[in-house]
Design a protein around this motif. Structure first.
Motif, PDB file in Angstrom:
ATOM      1  N   ASP A 206       0.836  -1.211   0.000  1.00 55.49           N
ATOM      2  CA  ASP A 206       0.000   0.000   0.000  1.00 55.49           C
ATOM      3  C   ASP A 206       0.868   1.257   0.000  1.00 55.49           C
ATOM      4  O   ASP A 206       0.584   2.221  -0.726  1.00 55.49           O
ATOM      5  N   ALA A 207       1.936   1.255   0.812  1.00 52.50           N
ATOM      6  CA  ALA A 207       2.814   2.427   0.899  1.00 52.50           C
ATOM      7  C   ALA A 207       3.521   2.670  -0.442  1.00 52.50           C
ATOM      8  O   ALA A 207       3.658   3.812  -0.884  1.00 52.50           O
ATOM      9  N   LEU A 208       3.968   1.590  -1.089  1.00 56.14           N
ATOM     10  CA  LEU A 208       4.637   1.743  -2.389  1.00 56.14           C
ATOM     11  C   LEU A 208       3.649   2.222  -3.450  1.00 56.14           C
ATOM     12  O   LEU A 208       3.954   3.115  -4.248  1.00 56.14           O
ATOM     13  N   ASN A 209       2.445   1.640  -3.458  1.00 49.30           N
ATOM     14  CA  ASN A 209       1.438   2.061  -4.439  1.00 49.30           C
ATOM     15  C   ASN A 209       1.079   3.537  -4.271  1.00 49.30           C
ATOM     16  O   ASN A 209       0.840   4.244  -5.259  1.00 49.30           O
ATOM     17  N   LYS A 210       1.073   3.995  -3.033  1.00 45.93           N
ATOM     18  CA  LYS A 210       0.778   5.403  -2.767  1.00 45.93           C
ATOM     19  C   LYS A 210       1.833   6.305  -3.415  1.00 45.93           C
ATOM     20  O   LYS A 210       1.516   7.345  -3.992  1.00 45.93           O
ATOM     21  N   ASN A 211       3.088   5.885  -3.358  1.00 44.75           N
ATOM     22  CA  ASN A 211       4.137   6.685  -3.996  1.00 44.75           C
ATOM     23  C   ASN A 211       4.134   6.541  -5.516  1.00 44.75           C
ATOM     24  O   ASN A 211       4.479   7.475  -6.232  1.00 44.75           O
ATOM     25  N   ILE A 212       3.739   5.363  -6.016  1.00 40.45           N
ATOM     26  CA  ILE A 212       3.671   5.166  -7.472  1.00 40.45           C
ATOM     27  C   ILE A 212       2.642   6.129  -8.073  1.00 40.45           C
ATOM     28  O   ILE A 212       2.859   6.708  -9.136  1.00 40.45           O
ATOM     29  N   ASP A 218       5.381  11.134 -11.823  1.00 39.73           N
ATOM     30  CA  ASP A 218       5.940  11.701 -13.062  1.00 39.73           C
ATOM     31  C   ASP A 218       7.062  10.851 -13.635  1.00 39.73           C
ATOM     32  O   ASP A 218       7.527  11.094 -14.744  1.00 39.73           O
ATOM     33  N   LYS A 219       7.512   9.828 -12.906  1.00 39.91           N
ATOM     34  CA  LYS A 219       8.590   8.973 -13.415  1.00 39.91           C
ATOM     35  C   LYS A 219       8.070   7.639 -13.941  1.00 39.91           C
ATOM     36  O   LYS A 219       8.787   6.903 -14.619  1.00 39.91           O
TER      37      LYS A 219
END
Ligand SMILES: *[C@@H]1O[C@H](CO)[C@@H](O)[C@H](O)[C@H]1NC(C)=O
Ligand SMILES: *[C@@H]1O[C@H](CO)[C@@H](O)[C@H](O)[C@H]1NC(C)=O
Ligand SMILES: *[C@@H]1O[C@H](CO)[C@@H](O)[C@H](O)[C@H]1NC(C)=O
Ligand SMILES: *[C@@H]1O[C@H](CO)[C@@H](O)[C@H](O)[C@H]1NC(C)=O
Ligand SMILES: *[C@@H]1O[C@H](CO)[C@@H](O)[C@H](O)[C@H]1NC(C)=O
Ligand SMILES: [Zn+2]
Length: 295
Positions: A206-212, A218-219
């Motif tokens: 969940d934490a990684l998906n939030k940053n994705i 933009d990356k």
């Protein structure tokens, strides 16, 4: 009798040896596949569902460590989990480096990703098509590809030959004795889960998906892209891994180093990024593969 005793002895010795580590641990692979499965196109999700064994209940992440579990039964697959580059050379070249210990070309994780991508491209084509080999097991191709896309993002899976990607570098992770390779396969992820995610891989995802979808949004398009219309582009990921191995994993580490808060805090962002990129790129690759298939 002597034979039996010898076999028993061998079995005991083998069982006592630490298992050679061949990729992100179970949680690293699970995280990457869980991120990927959430990003599949309808066509790719349908194909993945059809290819997964019925016991998997349509859940790809439950089988993303399958390739590690079959590494003894499929002995030939062991060199397909990594790339060795020459010592202290912080770059990767397919022609120079993608080979096994006998020097057979293409037998490394980048070659395997290309191999299983081309097998999966035959999905849905008629068995009369000349490119489709009926001997290819596309279920296995999917499970291998999903695993190897993870491995190639682990920086030390593209590491130096003489230390076998950090496998021969003894270190302490806090107070526990281990090897540098294992720190990157397992320890950093486990410590993050313990410190930040209530022990769970699900919260990590969940934490990684939030940053994705947030800080890294933009990356993401650049992560997904392959040059020259390629369906898969593992060489790019291998080059990034050896760069991260030199700049981060190996950096400041010597035999018997103790790695603790400082190393954990500075390297966790690298692990976070590689897990996210692995998941995003596995999905992008599967979407390209099954978007092109003649279903
Ligand atoms: C898929 O399997 C993994 C590992 O077994 C599990 O953690 C996860 O919750 C499962 N996901 C779903 C949607 O069932
Ligand atoms: C390609 O896949 C086949 C079937 O699994 C396997 O026998 C072969 O060793 C693989 N080669 C590489 C380089 O991945
Ligand atoms: C394909 O591979 C899977 C996993 O190893 C196996 O269970 C299945 O029987 C294989 N299918 C065929 C047709 O051989
Ligand atoms: C998400 O991004 C923020 C801001 O860059 C960062 O502080 C945090 O550690 C990241 N979390 C993960 C899991 O990558
Ligand atoms: C990429 O592939 C598409 C469809 O096959 C084709 O139309 C396009 O010209 C290709 N582009 C490049 C740069 O090769
Ligand atoms: Zn592996």
């Amino acid at each position: 009798q002597a034979g039996t005793a010898l076999l028993l002895l061998v079995a005991v010795v083998v069982a006592a040896l630490p298992a050679p580590s061949l990729g992100w641990g179970v949680d690293g692979h699970l995280i990457i596949c869980q991120i990927a499965q959430g990003r599949l196109s309808d066509a790719a999700a349908k194909a993945v569902n059809e290819l997964l064994p019925s016991g998997a209940g349509g859940n790809l992440s439950s089988l993303c460590s399958w390739a590690d579990r079959v590494r003894f039964r499929y002995h030939w697959s062991a060199p397909l989990h990594f790339i060795d580059v020459p010592d202290n050379v912080c770059s990767y070249s397919y022609d120079r480096d993608c080979k096994d210990e006998e020097g057979v070309k293409g037998r490394c994780v980048a070659g395997a990703i290309n191999n299983y991508t081309s097998q999966l491209l035959t999905y849905g084509s008629s068995s009369l098509s000349p490119s489709s080999k009926s001997s290819d097991n596309l279920t296995e191709a999917l499970l291998f590809l999903s695993h190897f896309m993870g491995d190639i993002h682990q920086p030390l899976h593209c590491g130096f030959a003489s230390d076998r990607g950090g496998n021969t570098i003894d270190v302490h992770w806090y107070r526990r004795k281990t090897v540098l390779h294992h720190v990157w396969d397992v320890s950093i992820i486990q410590t993050a889960e313990k410190d930040y995610y209530d022990e769970g891989a699900g919260e990590f995802v969940d934490a990684l998906n939030k940053n994705i979808t947030g800080a890294w949004s933009d990356k993401v398009q650049e992560w997904e892209e392959c040059a020259k219309n390629q369906t898969a582009c593992p060489d790019k990921y291998g080059s990034e891994s050896i760069t991260a191995a030199c700049d981060s994993a190996y950096k400041g580490v010597t035999e018997d180093s103790t790695l603790s808060d400082e190393y954990f805090g500075s390297r966790l962002p690298v692990v976070n990024l590689r897990l996210a990129q692995g998941g995003v790129r596995l999905a992008a690759t599967l979407n390209r593969i099954f978007g092109q298939s003649k279903a």
